[in-house]
Design a protein around this motif. Structure first.
Motif, PDB file in Angstrom:
ATOM      1  N   MET A  15       0.905  -1.321   0.245  1.00  0.00           N
ATOM      2  CA  MET A  15       0.066   0.133  -0.251  1.00  0.00           C
ATOM      3  C   MET A  15       0.723   1.510  -0.376  1.00  0.00           C
ATOM      4  N   SER A  16       0.313   2.621  -0.402  1.00  0.00           N
ATOM      5  CA  SER A  16       0.861   3.831  -0.929  1.00  0.00           C
ATOM      6  C   SER A  16       0.968   4.377   0.497  1.00  0.00           C
ATOM      7  N   LYS A  17       0.920   5.086   0.967  1.00  0.00           N
ATOM      8  CA  LYS A  17       0.709   5.452   2.465  1.00  0.00           C
ATOM      9  C   LYS A  17       0.298   7.604   1.985  1.00  0.00           C
ATOM     10  N   MET A  18       0.075   8.095   2.326  1.00  0.00           N
ATOM     11  CA  MET A  18      -0.818   8.908   1.659  1.00  0.00           C
ATOM     12  C   MET A  18       0.416   9.313   3.076  1.00  0.00           C
ATOM     13  N   PRO A  19       1.155  11.293   2.822  1.00  0.00           N
ATOM     14  CA  PRO A  19       2.241  11.647   3.376  1.00  0.00           C
ATOM     15  C   PRO A  19       0.874  13.310   4.758  1.00  0.00           C
ATOM     16  N   LYS A  20       1.489  12.849   5.315  1.00  0.00           N
ATOM     17  CA  LYS A  20       0.924  13.955   5.964  1.00  0.00           C
ATOM     18  C   LYS A  20       0.752  15.211   5.988  1.00  0.00           C
ATOM     19  N   ARG A  21       0.832  16.437   5.600  1.00  0.00           N
ATOM     20  CA  ARG A  21       0.722  17.365   4.951  1.00  0.00           C
ATOM     21  C   ARG A  21       0.352  18.787   6.276  1.00  0.00           C
ATOM     22  N   ILE A  22       1.421  19.800   6.188  1.00  0.00           N
ATOM     23  CA  ILE A  22       1.367  21.264   6.661  1.00  0.00           C
ATOM     24  C   ILE A  22       1.223  22.046   5.644  1.00  0.00           C
ATOM     25  N   ILE A  77      -6.342   5.942 -12.082  1.00  0.00           N
ATOM     26  CA  ILE A  77      -4.902   5.892 -11.724  1.00  0.00           C
ATOM     27  C   ILE A  77      -4.532   6.618 -10.462  1.00  0.00           C
ATOM     28  N   VAL A  78      -3.218   6.071  -9.864  1.00  0.00           N
ATOM     29  CA  VAL A  78      -3.176   7.149  -8.925  1.00  0.00           C
ATOM     30  C   VAL A  78      -1.627   7.399  -8.678  1.00  0.00           C
ATOM     31  N   CYS A  79      -1.181   8.495  -9.348  1.00  0.00           N
ATOM     32  CA  CYS A  79       0.335   9.128  -9.455  1.00  0.00           C
ATOM     33  C   CYS A  79       0.654   8.990  -7.280  1.00  0.00           C
ATOM     34  N   THR A  80       2.240   8.434  -7.484  1.00  0.00           N
ATOM     35  CA  THR A  80       2.438   8.022  -5.680  1.00  0.00           C
ATOM     36  C   THR A  80       3.218   8.488  -5.930  1.00  0.00           C
ATOM     37  N   VAL A  81       4.031   8.767  -6.947  1.00  0.00           N
ATOM     38  CA  VAL A  81       5.647   9.684  -7.130  1.00  0.00           C
ATOM     39  C   VAL A  81       5.392  10.854  -8.390  1.00  0.00           C
ATOM     40  N   LYS A  85       7.083   9.772 -11.530  1.00  0.00           N
ATOM     41  CA  LYS A  85       8.131   8.284 -11.607  1.00  0.00           C
ATOM     42  C   LYS A  85       7.253   7.379 -11.468  1.00  0.00           C
ATOM     43  N   GLU A  86       6.461   7.069 -10.441  1.00  0.00           N
ATOM     44  CA  GLU A  86       5.125   6.144 -10.294  1.00  0.00           C
ATOM     45  C   GLU A  86       3.858   6.159 -10.270  1.00  0.00           C
ATOM     46  N   TRP A  87       3.227   5.569 -10.562  1.00  0.00           N
ATOM     47  CA  TRP A  87       1.725   5.151 -10.871  1.00  0.00           C
ATOM     48  C   TRP A  87       0.972   4.124 -10.114  1.00  0.00           C
ATOM     49  N   ARG A  88       0.002   3.334  -9.878  1.00  0.00           N
ATOM     50  CA  ARG A  88      -0.377   2.549  -9.331  1.00  0.00           C
ATOM     51  C   ARG A  88      -2.168   2.665  -9.691  1.00  0.00           C
ATOM     52  N   VAL A 114      -7.795   6.125  -0.837  1.00  0.00           N
ATOM     53  CA  VAL A 114      -7.904   5.470  -1.739  1.00  0.00           C
ATOM     54  C   VAL A 114      -7.609   3.803  -1.597  1.00  0.00           C
ATOM     55  N   THR A 115      -7.625   3.021  -1.717  1.00  0.00           N
ATOM     56  CA  THR A 115      -7.293   2.490  -2.373  1.00  0.00           C
ATOM     57  C   THR A 115      -6.102   1.424  -3.489  1.00  0.00           C
ATOM     58  N   VAL A 116      -4.760   1.335  -3.588  1.00  0.00           N
ATOM     59  CA  VAL A 116      -3.990   1.293  -3.717  1.00  0.00           C
ATOM     60  C   VAL A 116      -3.550   0.709  -3.270  1.00  0.00           C
ATOM     61  N   GLY A 117      -3.525   0.145  -4.856  1.00  0.00           N
ATOM     62  CA  GLY A 117      -3.024  -1.527  -5.738  1.00  0.00           C
ATOM     63  C   GLY A 117      -1.176  -1.693  -5.481  1.00  0.00           C
ATOM     64  N   ASP A 118      -0.387  -2.832  -5.736  1.00  0.00           N
ATOM     65  CA  ASP A 118       0.275  -3.169  -5.554  1.00  0.00           C
ATOM     66  C   ASP A 118       1.451  -3.166  -6.138  1.00  0.00           C
ATOM     67  N   THR A 119       1.083  -2.873  -7.025  1.00  0.00           N
ATOM     68  CA  THR A 119       1.605  -3.012  -8.557  1.00  0.00           C
ATOM     69  C   THR A 119       2.435  -1.469  -8.982  1.00  0.00           C
ATOM     70  N   VAL A 120       3.134  -1.689  -9.228  1.00  0.00           N
ATOM     71  CA  VAL A 120       4.470  -0.097 -10.184  1.00  0.00           C
ATOM     72  C   VAL A 120       4.444   0.040 -10.729  1.00  0.00           C
ATOM     73  N   TYR A 121       4.507   1.145 -12.293  1.00  0.00           N
ATOM     74  CA  TYR A 121       4.388   1.238 -12.756  1.00  0.00           C
ATOM     75  C   TYR A 121       5.413   2.844 -13.032  1.00  0.00           C
TER      76      TYR A 121
END
Lengths: 736, 101
Positions: free
Chosen positions: A1-8, B46-50, B53-56, B68-75
Motif C-alpha cells: 500500500m502507498s501511504k499518504m503523507p501528512k501535510r502542513i 490511476i493514482v500517481c504515487t511519486v 515517476k510512479e503510478w499504480r 483511496v485503495t491503491v494496488g501493489d503493482t508499480v508502474y
C-alpha cells in the motif's frame, strides 16, 4: 500500500496586499514540534521534468524563524444558531418545519431543530435517524421514530409536540405530494418518563446539534419556515399546522429565511427577536416548499424562496488562529509571493507554500505592465474534486482519471470545502467558494491550471527582463478601471474565466479609455459571478441556463443570493466576451494542443508589429508544455454575431484539432455528432488584434496553452517573440 | 450501442501502442468512450504515487473522506499505467478479459 503523507497547511486572511499592509498566516500541522517559515518571491511554480522548474527568490523578513506546530481543525458543515438558550428550555413546546431532505438514510443522524447537546446528552432534537426516519429525542430517553423513511427531494411538513411534564410526545410527517401505495401522513405518540430538568440543552440549532460547543449531526437538504410554538399541541392541532397559517398556540420563534437573504442573519418574525445566524454559508435564495414556477427571481416573490439548503460539507471560514503576521516592507517589489513552511517529521520533511500577491503601493504603478492575476477564477476552482463530482470527467478530458497527491489528499480528508465545479455530498451544486481555508490546488508545484500555469507568464516576464506589477481581480473589484488605468498594458492570466459585473466594466472602461490589453489565455470573461458585499473572501456563482457546466442550477435558482444578480454566462447576460476581447470560448480538449498558421490579416500593416521576426509560413507554437502546442486546452473564436468588432484582424488561426476537442454546448441548437475537432469548423482558435478608442488596443491569443510555450528553446521561439512584440508596442504610448 | 468484445484485439493493440495520443480510429474512440462513461467511484483509476515517476491502479472509497485503495503493482511509465487501466476497464465493461496482455 502507498501511504499518504501528512501535510502542513495554511491560508492567509488577505489575498492581495500593498507595502505597509499586514497579512496574517494561519497554519495547521498534524505533527508536533516546530516548523520554519520564510517568505519567497515566486518566479515559476512549474516543477515538472520538462518545465522551467520551481524558481523562487528568498526575501529576508521579520517572520523568518521557527514556530510551534499545532493542529487546527476544519469545522465543516453548515447550520444556523440562535444564542438565546433560555428561551427554548421550556416545559412544553411544538416544533415544526417544512423540510426537503436530500440524503435521508445516509447512515448518519441529521438534526433538523432543537437544543440537544451531545456532550451532556441533554435537550431535545427533531432529526432524521441514520436510516432516514423522522425521529424525536429528549435527553437520553429512547427516541420516538416514525415507521416510514423519508423520500429524498420531497417536501414534508414535519412537526412534534412535546410536553415535558407529562412526557407526552406526538410526532407527525406529511409529504406534500400524494403517491399511491405510499402513505402521505404518518403520526406516532409516546409517553416518556423524564426527569425534572428534562429538555434543558445547549444552544438552539437548525440543521445540526450542539457537539463540544460547536456542531455535528449536520442535515443535508432544505429547511423552510421553521417555527417553535410555546405549548404542546394535541394531535388535531398538529395536523392543522401549515407554514404561514397562524397556529392556535403562540409562536415563540418563527424564522423567515426569505429575509436578509444576502447575509448570514436568520430573522425571527414572531415578534420575540430571537434572530440567529448561519455558519459556513448554507445556500440561500433557494426555492421553498410553495414555489410554483410563477416567479424565477427570488427578489420578486420572496415568499416562494423561504428555504435554506444546508450541506454537511459547506465551509466558509476555518477560523484558524494566526501563527505569524507579515507587515509588507515598504520597498518590497510587486509580485507573487509565498510563505514557505518546512517541518521535519518521522517520514521526512513536510512543507507548504502559501501564495499571496503584493501589489505596488496604493495609487501607484511601479512598471508600465500589470499582470492581472485572476484571483476570482482561482477561487472558483479552489480544491476542486471534479473526478468524483462529475460523471463525465473522463469523457471531457479524454483521459482515465489520474489522481495527483493533492487530489488524493482532498478525497481522503473530508472536507476542505469544495469548488464551484463540484457537487456537495447530496449531489447539489456548490454555489459558494471561499479562500479562508487551505487551498491545495492553487499552489506552486500543483497542476498546471490557473495559478501554476500563470507562473509560466511570470517566468517569461522575468526571463525577458520586462518590468511588471502584479494586481488581482480582488483589487479590480475594489477599485475599478482606475486601477488598470495606471498601466500602459495589462496582461491577463491564462484562464480569466470568472468575472463580476464591476470587473467586466473595469476592463471595458480601460480598453475604451486608451488602455492596451493582452488576453493571454482563453475561455475568459465567461461566467458571471459576485463577491459577497461584506463577507471577505467568498464568491457566488449559479450554473444557470447553459454553458460548459460542472453541474446545473435548479430551475428558479439562477439569481445569486449575494447580490440578486442573474448569474450564468456573460453571453446570456448581454456581454459576450467577443465584444470585450474579440474572441470567446468555442471548444475544449485536454490531450494535445495544436499550432497557429498566419492568415492574410497578419500581413496587414496594422499587424506588422505583432509578427516582426516571424516568417510568413512559420507554424506558430508547434511546441510547448501544455499538450505540445500553443493552441489548446480551451480555445476561443472570433464571431461578429457575438460582438467581435468589425475592424478586428484575425491574424492567425489554429484549426488542426483532434476529435477530443468539443464545441461548446451553448452554441448548438440541436445535439448532433459533428461537434468535435475532426468535423466541426467552430473548433478553431483565432488570434486577434483590434484597436480601441483613444489609442488603445486588444491582442488575444485565445488559448490556455499559449503561456506553456513561452519558455521553449530557452525563451527563443515565435510564441515568445510575438508576445514580446505585442508588449513592447503596447507599452509604447504612441496611439495604436 | 457499440459492443466491446475480444474479436477486436486490434483496437486494444492500437491503444497499447500509443496510449497518450488521440486516436484516428473511430472504433477505438468508441471503445474508450464506453470505458470512460459514467462515475469512476467504483472503478479502476490511476493514482500517481511519486510525481512523474510512479503510478499504480487504485479505487476511490464509497464516499469522500474514505481512503483511496491503491494496488501493489508499480508502474514506472505513465503509459504502462494507462494500459493497465484500459485492460481493467475492458474487463469491467465487456465482462471478458482484454484479448492482449
Amino acid at each position: 500500500m502507498s501511504k499518504m503523507p501528512k501535510r502542513i497547511l495554511g491560508y492567509t486572511d488577505k489575498v492581495s496586499v500593498a507595502p505597509g499592509d499586514d497579512i496574517a498566516f494561519k497554519i495547521s500541522s498534524p505533527l508536533p514540534g516546530s516548523y520554519s517559515a520564510r517568505i519567497v518571491r515566486l518566479i515559476c511554480g512549474d516543477d515538472t521534468e520538462d518545465g522551467p522548474g520551481l524558481k523562487t527568490e528568498t526575501i529576508k523578513t521579520p517572520i523568518d524563524g521557527s514556530y510551534p506546530a499545532r493542529w487546527q481543525p476544519m469545522r465543516h458543515g453548515s447550520y444556523a444558531v440562535i444564542e438565546d438558550v433560555e428561551a427554548f428550555a421550556r416545559p412544553s413546546f411544538t416544533l415544526e418545519a417544512m423540510i426537503w431532505p436530500t440524503l435521508p438514510g445516509n447512515g448518519e443522524i441529521q438534526a433538523i431543530l432543537g437544543n440537544f447537546d451531545v456532550d451532556t446528552q441533554r435537550g431535545y432534537a427533531l432529526y432524521l435517524d441514520a436510516e432516514g426516519h423522522l425521529s424525536f429525542r429528549v435527553d437520553d430517553a429512547a427516541p420516538l421514530r416514525l415507521k416510514t423513511s423519508l423520500l429524498s427531494r420531497h417536501w414534508y411538513h414535519v412537526a412534534v409536540s412535546c410536553d415535558l411534564a407529562s412526557g407526552q410526545i406526538i410526532l407527525r410527517q406529511d409529504r406534500q405530494i400524494d403517491y399511491p401505495r405510499q402513505p402521505r401522513v404518518e403520526m406516532a405518540e409516546t409517553k416518556l418518563t423524564l426527569g425534572r430538568q428534562a429538555g434543558k440543552g445547549g444552544k438552539f440549532l437548525i440543521a445540526a446539534w450542539v457537539d463540544d460547543n460547536i456542531a455535528s449531526a449536520h442535515y443535508n437538504g432544505k429547511i423552510d419556515s421553521p417555527r417553535v410554538l410555546g405549548s404542546a399541541l394535541d394531535a388535531a392541532a398538529l395536523a392543522a399546522l401549515k407554514p404561514g397559517v397562524a397556529p392556535k398556540a403562540q409562536a415563540i420563534a418563527a424564522w423567515d429565511f426569505s429575509q436578509d437573504v444576502s447575509g448570514i442573519k436568520i430573522v425571527d418574525v414572531s415578534g420575540h427577536g430571537r434572530h440567529g445566524y448561519t455558519v459556513n454559508l448554507p445556500t440561500r435564495a433557494m426555492k421553498g416548499w410553495n414555489w410554483d414556477a410563477s416567479e424565477m427571481n427570488w427578489q420578486a416573490r420572496p415568499a416562494h424562496y423561504g428555504a435554506i439548503h444546508f450541506h454537511d460539507d459547506d465551509l466558509y471560514d476555518c477560523g484558524w488562529a494566526t501563527d505569524f503576521t507579515l507587515k509588507i516592507p515598504a520597498d518590497l517589489k510587486s509580485g507573487i509571493y509565498c510563505a514557505e513552511l518546512r517541518q521535519q517529521g518521522p517520514d521526512g520533511e513536510i512543507d507548504d507554500m502559501i501564495p499571496f500577491y503584493v501589489r505596488p503601493p496604493r495609487g501607484k504603478a511601479t512598471a508600465p505592465v500589470a499582470l492581472l492575476i485572476p484571483t476570482a477564477s482561482y477561487l472558483a476552482y479552489s480544491n476542486h474534486q471534479m473526478a468524483t463530482s462529475w460523471t463525465f470527467d473522463e469523457l471531457s478530458t479524454s483521459k482515465f482519471t489520474t489522481l495527483s497527491a493533492g487530489d488524493r489528499y482532498l478525497e481522503e480528508n473530508f472536507s476542505f470545502g469544495l469548488s464551484t465545479y463540484d457537487s456537495h455530498t447530496d449531489g447539489s451544486g456548490v454555489c459558494y467558494s471561499s479562500r479562508l481555508r487551505p487551498v491545495i490546488n492553487m499552489r506552486p508545484r500543483a497542476e498546471l491550471w490557473q495559478f501554476n500555469a500563470d507562473t509560466h507568464i511570470t517566468d517569461w516576464l522575468e526571463a525577458k527582463g520586462i518590468a511588471y506589477d502584479v494586481i488581482t481581480d480582488d483589487d479590480m473589484e475594489a477599485e475599478g478601471a482606475e486601477l488598470l488605468n495606471r498601466y500602459r498594458c495589462v496582461v491577463t492570466g491564462t484562464h480569466p474565466e470568472y468575472y463580476t459585473a464591476k470587473m467586466m466594466q473595469s476592463v471595458r472602461d480601460f480598453t475604451n479609455q486608451g488602455g492596451r490589453l493582452i488576453y493571454l489565455g482563453a475561455n475568459g470573461f465567461y461566467w458571471r459571478i459576485a463577491y459577497h458585499p461584506t463577507l471577505p473572501g467568498v464568491m457566488e456563482h449559479r450554473r444557470a441556463e447553459d454553458g460548459m457546466r460542472g453541474w446545473i442550477s435548479e430551475d428558479g435558482e439562477y439569481y445569486m443570493s449575494f447580490t440578486g444578480e442573474y448569474s450564468g454566462l456573460w453571453r446570456r447576460n448581454g456581454q459576450p466576451p467577443q465584444g470585450l476581447v474579440g474572441t470567446g470560448f468555442t471548444a475544449q480538449g485536454f490531450d494535445i494542443s495544436s499550432w497557429y498558421d498566419r492568415t492574410p490579416d497578419s500581413f496587414d500593416p496594422r499587424a506588422a508589429f505583432i509578427f516582426e521576426g516571424v516568417g510568413k509560413d512559420e507554424k506558430i507554437g508547434d511546441f510547448g508544455l501544455i499538450g505540445g502546442g500553443a493552441a489548446g486546452w480551451e480555445i476561443d473564436r472570433a464571431d461578429p454575431l457575438l460582438g467581435t468588432p468589425p475592424h478586428t484582424l484575425i491574424v492567425a488561426v489554429a484549426s488542426q484539432f483532434p476529435a477530443s476537442y468539443h464545441w461548446v454546448k451553448e452554441e448548438f441548437n440541436h445535439t448532433h455528432s459533428a461537434v468535435n475537432g475532426e468535423n466541426c469548423p467552430m473548433v478553431r482558435c483565432d488570434m486577434t488584434f483590434f484597436e480601441t478608442p483613444n489609442g488603445g488596443g486588444v491582442f488575444s491569443t485565445s488559448s490556455i496553452s499559449w503561456a506553456g510555450s513561452l519558455a521553449h528553446n530557452s525563451y527563443d521561439n515565435n510564441v515568445s517573440r510575438i508576445t514580446e512584440n505585442v508588449i513592447k508596442r503596447f507599452i509604447d504610448p504612441t496611439p495604436l | 450501442m457499440f459492443k466491446i468484445d475480444r474479436s477486436r484485439a486490434d483496437l486494444a493493440a492500437a491503444y497499447k501502442a500509443n496510449p497518450l495520443n488521440p486516436y484516428p480510429s473511430s472504433d477505438l474512440q468508441k471503445v474508450l468512450q464506453r470505458l470512460r462513461w459514467g462515475s469512476v467511484r467504483d472503478r479502476d483509476i490511476i493514482v500517481c504515487t511519486v510525481p512523474e515517476k510512479e503510478w499504480r491502479l487504485g479505487r476511490f472509497g464509497a464516499r469522500r473522506g474514505m481512503a483511496v485503495t491503491v494496488g501493489d503493482t508499480v508502474y514506472h511509465r505513465y503509459e504502462d499505467a494507462l494500459w493497465a487501466c484500459f485492460r481493467a476497464r475492458w474487463r469491467e465493461v465487456s465482462g471478458e478479459d482484454c484479448p492482449i496482455d
